[in-house]
Design a protein around this motif. Structure first.
Motif, PDB file in Angstrom:
ATOM      1  N   UNK A   8      13.445  41.186 -13.913  1.00  0.00           N
ATOM      2  CA  UNK A   8      14.183  42.273 -14.567  1.00  0.00           C
ATOM      3  C   UNK A   8      13.487  43.610 -14.311  1.00  0.00           C
ATOM      4  N   UNK A   9      12.173  43.599 -14.416  1.00  0.00           N
ATOM      5  CA  UNK A   9      11.417  44.820 -14.129  1.00  0.00           C
ATOM      6  C   UNK A   9      11.614  45.294 -12.708  1.00  0.00           C
ATOM      7  N   UNK A  10      11.635  44.346 -11.757  1.00  0.00           N
ATOM      8  CA  UNK A  10      11.850  44.701 -10.358  1.00  0.00           C
ATOM      9  C   UNK A  10      13.244  45.264 -10.146  1.00  0.00           C
ATOM     10  N   UNK A  11      14.258  44.639 -10.784  1.00  0.00           N
ATOM     11  CA  UNK A  11      15.637  45.122 -10.663  1.00  0.00           C
ATOM     12  C   UNK A  11      15.770  46.540 -11.204  1.00  0.00           C
ATOM     13  N   UNK A  12      15.128  46.796 -12.330  1.00  0.00           N
ATOM     14  CA  UNK A  12      15.168  48.147 -12.903  1.00  0.00           C
ATOM     15  C   UNK A  12      14.460  49.144 -11.995  1.00  0.00           C
ATOM     16  N   UNK A  13      13.389  48.713 -11.361  1.00  0.00           N
ATOM     17  CA  UNK A  13      12.664  49.596 -10.452  1.00  0.00           C
ATOM     18  C   UNK A  13      13.488  49.900  -9.212  1.00  0.00           C
ATOM     19  N   UNK A  14      14.207  48.886  -8.709  1.00  0.00           N
ATOM     20  CA  UNK A  14      15.097  49.116  -7.565  1.00  0.00           C
ATOM     21  C   UNK A  14      16.208  50.089  -7.942  1.00  0.00           C
ATOM     22  N   UNK A  15      16.770  49.910  -9.149  1.00  0.00           N
ATOM     23  CA  UNK A  15      17.810  50.827  -9.617  1.00  0.00           C
ATOM     24  C   UNK A  15      17.272  52.248  -9.721  1.00  0.00           C
ATOM     25  N   UNK A  16      16.053  52.377 -10.235  1.00  0.00           N
ATOM     26  CA  UNK A  16      15.428  53.693 -10.319  1.00  0.00           C
ATOM     27  C   UNK A  16      15.226  54.278  -8.926  1.00  0.00           C
ATOM     28  N   UNK A  17      14.865  53.421  -7.969  1.00  0.00           N
ATOM     29  CA  UNK A  17      14.696  53.885  -6.600  1.00  0.00           C
ATOM     30  C   UNK A  17      15.990  54.413  -6.003  1.00  0.00           C
ATOM     31  N   UNK A  18      17.113  53.741  -6.313  1.00  0.00           N
ATOM     32  CA  UNK A  18      18.417  54.213  -5.854  1.00  0.00           C
ATOM     33  C   UNK A  18      18.739  55.582  -6.449  1.00  0.00           C
ATOM     34  N   UNK A 198      27.578  56.447 -12.673  1.00  0.00           N
ATOM     35  CA  UNK A 198      26.397  56.452 -11.819  1.00  0.00           C
ATOM     36  C   UNK A 198      25.339  55.493 -12.356  1.00  0.00           C
ATOM     37  N   UNK A 199      25.060  55.567 -13.633  1.00  0.00           N
ATOM     38  CA  UNK A 199      24.033  54.718 -14.242  1.00  0.00           C
ATOM     39  C   UNK A 199      24.384  53.241 -14.085  1.00  0.00           C
ATOM     40  N   UNK A 200      25.649  52.890 -14.361  1.00  0.00           N
ATOM     41  CA  UNK A 200      26.088  51.498 -14.213  1.00  0.00           C
ATOM     42  C   UNK A 200      25.964  51.047 -12.765  1.00  0.00           C
ATOM     43  N   UNK A 201      26.350  51.935 -11.830  1.00  0.00           N
ATOM     44  CA  UNK A 201      26.291  51.588 -10.420  1.00  0.00           C
ATOM     45  C   UNK A 201      24.883  51.273  -9.953  1.00  0.00           C
ATOM     46  N   UNK A 202      23.918  52.107 -10.320  1.00  0.00           N
ATOM     47  CA  UNK A 202      22.543  51.873  -9.908  1.00  0.00           C
ATOM     48  C   UNK A 202      22.000  50.572 -10.506  1.00  0.00           C
ATOM     49  N   UNK A 203      22.331  50.299 -11.771  1.00  0.00           N
ATOM     50  CA  UNK A 203      21.848  49.081 -12.411  1.00  0.00           C
ATOM     51  C   UNK A 203      22.436  47.837 -11.748  1.00  0.00           C
ATOM     52  N   UNK A 204      23.725  47.870 -11.442  1.00  0.00           N
ATOM     53  CA  UNK A 204      24.356  46.716 -10.778  1.00  0.00           C
ATOM     54  C   UNK A 204      23.734  46.485  -9.412  1.00  0.00           C
ATOM     55  N   UNK A 205      23.553  47.577  -8.647  1.00  0.00           N
ATOM     56  CA  UNK A 205      22.936  47.449  -7.338  1.00  0.00           C
ATOM     57  C   UNK A 205      21.540  46.854  -7.429  1.00  0.00           C
ATOM     58  N   UNK A 206      20.747  47.310  -8.395  1.00  0.00           N
ATOM     59  CA  UNK A 206      19.397  46.797  -8.545  1.00  0.00           C
ATOM     60  C   UNK A 206      19.366  45.327  -8.918  1.00  0.00           C
ATOM     61  N   UNK A 207      20.203  44.933  -9.870  1.00  0.00           N
ATOM     62  CA  UNK A 207      20.203  43.539 -10.317  1.00  0.00           C
ATOM     63  C   UNK A 207      20.771  42.600  -9.254  1.00  0.00           C
ATOM     64  N   UNK A 208      21.776  43.052  -8.507  1.00  0.00           N
ATOM     65  CA  UNK A 208      22.311  42.205  -7.439  1.00  0.00           C
ATOM     66  C   UNK A 208      21.274  41.965  -6.357  1.00  0.00           C
ATOM     67  N   UNK A 209      20.502  42.992  -6.034  1.00  0.00           N
ATOM     68  CA  UNK A 209      19.503  42.863  -4.972  1.00  0.00           C
ATOM     69  C   UNK A 209      18.384  41.904  -5.344  1.00  0.00           C
ATOM     70  N   UNK A 210      18.156  41.699  -6.648  1.00  0.00           N
ATOM     71  CA  UNK A 210      17.053  40.851  -7.100  1.00  0.00           C
ATOM     72  C   UNK A 210      17.519  39.441  -7.471  1.00  0.00           C
ATOM     73  N   UNK A 211      18.655  39.331  -8.159  1.00  0.00           N
ATOM     74  CA  UNK A 211      19.044  38.052  -8.762  1.00  0.00           C
ATOM     75  C   UNK A 211      20.017  37.232  -7.917  1.00  0.00           C
TER      76      UNK A 211
END
Length: 371
Positions: A8-18, A198-211
């Motif tokens: 979860x932390x990694x997904x959030x970090x990826x979302x932040x990176x986006x 925008x916020x939802x989009x970044x979170x979805x992208x981050x979680x999809x890339x990890x999970x």
């Protein structure tokens, strides 16, 4: 449990990176839209972009390429151009160009996916506009389009003032003492309409890339089937996945790298990248801008255009032997922060963004029309 929390932390970090990668482009795009709404007269836009000629199409394409916008901001500018008299082909040409022919998108594609994707994105951007113009000319719904041009936006919180700034030219209107306030209020409205998307989009992208495991994407994109079957199916599936992932222009490049590494075809990844303009939040924005019937028409035109362009670009690059064979480690790219051009651009653009938000809020009571 610890592993799950780590993911979860990694997904959030990826979302932040986006969000970090796209931050300055959003400020620039919304700023351009806000200025256009404040200073561009309906007559001038109608005269420059109102007929849909090849010359006007080229002008709209060049203007879009120069705007360097994210897809959300580009949609806002497109709406402004169309409602101020631009032909639909010209407005959509601007939309395509501002999300596919911009320099910063090419740079990120080069860094994350290689020069082949950068070249295919820019060449494909021109192809998208050519295909779109043909599709629109063959299917143009005259009455629906004119009704959409007059559609009142009642769900964005408030309407912009219809009263023009004083002056006969855009330079004179820009010098109007009211111009900074009007532009700031427009800027604030754009953010108020789209920040949740925008916020939802970044979170979805981050979680999809990890999970989501690679095996899932391989099954979705028919990685083990014949290339002749895989080619058209991937070009169709790419936009369908983009629609539900919510991730905008530059933000969808990291997920595109994940898809390419997981077995999606070259054309499927390209059509996915092109399809940042038909994600669900943007389709809803088109509905707010033009009404649901026109939003459905625009969505159908864009989808068909993206599928055709993805197939054509795949055939061309495969024939020339230019399809890259390796994919990058996208999670590492997005979770590694450095003092680079993105850092400095975000720092620079944070200043005018902060000023416009403060000015817009401070002068909110002066806005002419409230929803």
């Amino acid at each position: 449990m610890q592993s799950f929390l780590s993911d979860i932390g990694l997904a959030l970090l990826v979302a932040l990176g986006m969000a970090w990668k796209t931050g300055w482009t959003l400020v620039l795009g919304f700023s351009i839209s806000s200025i256009l709404q404040a200073i561009v007269s309906t007559k001038s836009v109608s005269e420059r972009l109102g007929k849909g000629t090849a010359k006007e199409l080229a002008f709209a394409t060049a203007a879009g390429a120069a705007s360097s916008s994210c897809s959300y901001a580009s949609a806002a500018i497109m709406r402004t151009l169309y409602k101020k008299g631009a032909a639909l082909t010209n407005a959509l040409a601007f939309l395509f160009a501002s999300t596919n022919l911009v320099i910063e998108l090419g740079i990120i594609l080069f860094l994350l996916l290689g020069w082949q994707f950068m070249a295919a994105e820019w060449i494909g951007g021109i192809l998208l506009i050519a295909i779109m113009s043909v599709v629109v000319k063959l299917t143009y719904p005259q009455k629906l389009a004119e009704k959409a041009r007059q559609h009142e936006e009642t769900e964005g919180g408030h309407q912009h003032s219809a009263e023009p700034l004083s002056g006969d030219t855009w330079r004179q209107r820009l010098k109007d003492p009211e111009a900074p306030v009007r532009i700031s209020q427009n800027f604030l409205m754009e953010w108020s309409m789209l920040w949740k998307d925008l916020m939802i989009g970044f979170l979805i992208g981050g979680f999809l890339s990890v999970f989501i495991p690679d095996s899932f994407w391989q099954a979705i994109f028919f990685s083990n089937t014949s290339e002749w079957i895989k080619l058209p199916l991937n070009a169709i599936i790419g936009p369908l996945i983009a629609i539900v992932t919510f991730v905008c222009s530059i933000g969808n490049v990291p997920l595109a790298a994940v898809l390419f590494a997981s077995g999606a075809s070259f054309g499927g990844v390209l059509s996915f990248i092109y399809a940042d303009l038909i994600i669900l939040p943007l389709l809803d924005a088109y509905r707010r801008y033009f009404g649901w019937k026109m939003a459905a028409y625009i969505g159908a035109v864009l989808f068909a255009t993206m599928v055709i362009a993805g197939i054509v670009m795949d055939v061309i690059f495969t024939t020339l032997g230019l399809v890259p064979s390796e994919a990058p480690d996208i999670q590492r790219e997005l979770t590694s922060f450095a003092v680079d051009y993105t850092f400095w651009l975000n720092l620079i653009f944070a200043l005018p963004a902060g000023w416009m938000v403060w000015t817009g809020i401070h002068n909110k009571s002066q806005h002419h029309h409230h929803g």
